[in-house]
Design a protein around this motif. Structure first.
Motif, PDB file in Angstrom:
ATOM      1  N   HIS A 248       0.849  -1.213   0.000  1.00  0.00           N
ATOM      2  CA  HIS A 248       0.000   0.000   0.000  1.00  0.00           C
ATOM      3  C   HIS A 248       0.882   1.260   0.000  1.00  0.00           C
ATOM      4  N   ALA A 249       1.979   1.213   0.752  1.00  0.00           N
ATOM      5  CA  ALA A 249       2.866   2.389   0.817  1.00  0.00           C
ATOM      6  C   ALA A 249       3.458   2.675  -0.562  1.00  0.00           C
ATOM      7  N   GLU A 252       0.761   4.130  -2.745  1.00  0.00           N
ATOM      8  CA  GLU A 252       0.440   5.496  -2.312  1.00  0.00           C
ATOM      9  C   GLU A 252       1.499   6.477  -2.809  1.00  0.00           C
ATOM     10  N   SER A 256      -1.351   8.582  -4.966  1.00  0.00           N
ATOM     11  CA  SER A 256      -1.992   8.576  -3.639  1.00  0.00           C
ATOM     12  C   SER A 256      -3.522   8.550  -3.716  1.00  0.00           C
ATOM     13  N   THR A 257      -4.077   8.644  -4.929  1.00  0.00           N
ATOM     14  CA  THR A 257      -5.541   8.508  -5.009  1.00  0.00           C
ATOM     15  C   THR A 257      -5.938   7.035  -5.176  1.00  0.00           C
ATOM     16  N   LEU A 258      -4.976   6.197  -5.576  1.00  0.00           N
ATOM     17  CA  LEU A 258      -5.327   4.810  -5.900  1.00  0.00           C
ATOM     18  C   LEU A 258      -5.101   3.827  -4.755  1.00  0.00           C
ATOM     19  N   VAL A 259      -4.472   4.263  -3.690  1.00  0.00           N
ATOM     20  CA  VAL A 259      -4.220   3.333  -2.584  1.00  0.00           C
ATOM     21  C   VAL A 259      -5.553   2.870  -1.992  1.00  0.00           C
ATOM     22  N   GLY A 260      -5.657   1.589  -1.734  1.00  0.00           N
ATOM     23  CA  GLY A 260      -6.900   1.036  -1.204  1.00  0.00           C
ATOM     24  C   GLY A 260      -7.938   0.708  -2.258  1.00  0.00           C
TER      25      GLY A 260
ATOM     26  N   ALA B  66     -10.621  10.377  -2.554  1.00  0.00           N
ATOM     27  CA  ALA B  66      -9.761  11.352  -1.854  1.00  0.00           C
ATOM     28  C   ALA B  66      -8.288  11.060  -2.121  1.00  0.00           C
ATOM     29  N   ASP B  67      -7.484  12.091  -2.053  1.00  0.00           N
ATOM     30  CA  ASP B  67      -6.043  11.964  -2.200  1.00  0.00           C
ATOM     31  C   ASP B  67      -5.466  11.734  -0.808  1.00  0.00           C
ATOM     32  N   LYS B  79      -8.329   4.775   4.379  1.00  0.00           N
ATOM     33  CA  LYS B  79      -8.479   4.668   2.911  1.00  0.00           C
ATOM     34  C   LYS B  79      -7.840   3.384   2.391  1.00  0.00           C
ATOM     35  N   ARG B  80      -6.717   2.987   2.993  1.00  0.00           N
ATOM     36  CA  ARG B  80      -6.019   1.779   2.531  1.00  0.00           C
ATOM     37  C   ARG B  80      -6.876   0.536   2.711  1.00  0.00           C
TER      38      ARG B  80
END
Lengths: 273, 149
Positions: A248-249, A252, A256-260, B66-67, B79-80
């Protein structure tokens, strides 16, 4: 079978039954009444016989309309809700870059197109029957003629919104399918897949990054990425969570919009379980 | 009640060495809701009064869009794992014919713990904004408490 296909199969099974709004309205068999009215009009029989026959079919028609009208209205609501839900999911998946790749959406648009045509035909027949009655109403009881015209108007009031309902969804699904033809490699999930795959492949315990499968829990799909790993790795949950954090890191950091965006589902190598 | 209490419930349910399956499912359910309510507080939406904004797919959509760089650390952590927590909660609550393993609930609790662990030390969890309901007509209002009682 993928969940997306199952979702569409549920809808196609519904359309194949007679319990759809167009299916129930068709049971009114308005063409038969139109034909009977034409027969009554043509016959050289005496007025009394004509009046009696007209009254008989009027009673039948009114009873049938009373029986079917509330059911048709209820079924329009149910069908609208089901179609809307599927439309949202299908369009969302296309936008995310993971379109539903099967023939099912086009089977659904076939149903919508045929249903619209059938309902338009019923509208036309109701209009025709009204004109026939108007042209010979002096030869039957005036009250009965008016009652029949009202009942036919009631059928038109059911059929008209049904035409609009089918037309709307036909256009919406067609538009969706046209969008699918322009497959988006830059869709959100397509991009997330590349980043997660890249990150996961840096882990020696990961043997294969598999496909994404949508889970349809509500209007917004959840995308599950299948990750094939060593069986021994599966038994160390703490290690999996620690490594997942690094994945995830990585994602990100890249976007950073695509994490998760993806849920990672770990499976052992086939035959190892 | 604060969202953290739901996480504490989830941990209590998994405390015994061999909890029954219903407790395992409830733990996954509770872990999700702990984070869901925390995220609702962050977005300033109250599920009790504004379901259009606070329903699960709206909250998921908003968090997904969201960013992470612009979110507080604990919400970026949420969010993760929010989609994962939601999926596990759906399986725990609705897929009763499919066994729900303890590992699934443990993952859910670990993810939720990670979220709460990243809350700033000085951040107080926000009280719900729902106003007190009006008194029932005909009922006597209760007397105010005496100081020191």
């Amino acid at each position: 079978m993928l969940q997306g296909d199952r979702m569409m199969d549920d809808m196609l099974n519904w359309t194949a039954s007679n319990r759809t709004p167009v299916g129930v309205l068709s049971q009114l068999n308005i063409e038969q009444y139109d034909q009977t009215i034409a027969d009554i009009k043509r016959r050289q029989a005496a007025s009394a016989a004509k009046k009696e026959q007209f009254q008989k079919i009027l009673r039948e028609f009114e009873a049938a309309t009373e029986r079917f009208a509330p059911e048709v209205l209820k079924l329009i609501e149910i069908e609208r809700e089901r179609l809307m839900r599927r439309l949202r999911v299908v369009c969302r998946m296309i936008e995310d870059g993971l379109p539903l790749r099967s023939e099912r959406p086009s089977q659904l648009t076939d149903y919508l197109r045929r249903s619209e045509a059938k309902t338009r035909e019923m509208l036309a027949v109701a209009g025709r029957a009204k004109r026939k009655i108007s042209s010979f109403k002096r030869k039957v009881d005036a009250k009965d003629a008016k009652a029949f015209l009202n009942a036919l108007t009631r059928v038109e009031q059911l059929a008209q919104p049904l035409v609009e309902h089918y037309h709307y969804f036909n256009e919406q699904f067609k538009h969706c399918m046209n969008e699918q033809a322009r497959v988006r490699d830059d869709g959100r999930i397509a991009r997330a897949y590349k980043l997660y795959k890249n990150a996961l492949e840096q882990n020696a315990s990961v043997k294969l990054v598999g496909a994404i499968e949508p889970e349809l829990t509500d209007a917004v799909p959840i995308y599950v990425l299948h990750v094939i790993v060593d069986e021994r790795y599966l038994s160390d949950r703490a290690k999996i969570r620690e490594d997942e954090r690094k994945v995830h890191a990585f994602v990100e950091e890249q976007d950073s919009t695509l994490v998760g965006a993806l849920v990672l589902h770990y499976e052992p190598v086939a035959g190892a379980a | 009640m604060q969202p953290r209490a739901l996480l504490q419930l989830a941990k209590r349910l998994l405390d015994p060495p061999d909890p029954p399956e219903e407790d395992i499912r409830c733990a996954a359910h509770s872990a999700y809701y702990a984070v869901y309510h925390l995220v609702c507080q962050h977005f300033k939406v109250d599920p009790q009064v504004d379901w259009d904004a606070a329903n699960h797919w709206e909250v998921r959509t908003r968090l997904s869009a969201a960013d992470a760089r612009n979110l507080p650390r604990h919400i970026a952590e949420a969010k993760r794992f929010f989609n994962s927590l939601h999926l596990y909660r759906v399986k725990a609550d609705y897929h009763l014919n499919v066994p729900f393993p303890r590992e699934g609930a443990e993952d859910a609790v670990a993810w939720a713990e990670g979220v709460f662990a990243r809350m700033p030390a000085d951040k107080k969890e926000v009280k719900p904004t729902t106003p007190e309901p009006p008194p029932v007509p005909g009922e006597q209002p209760s007397a105010p408490a005496r100081p020191g009682s």
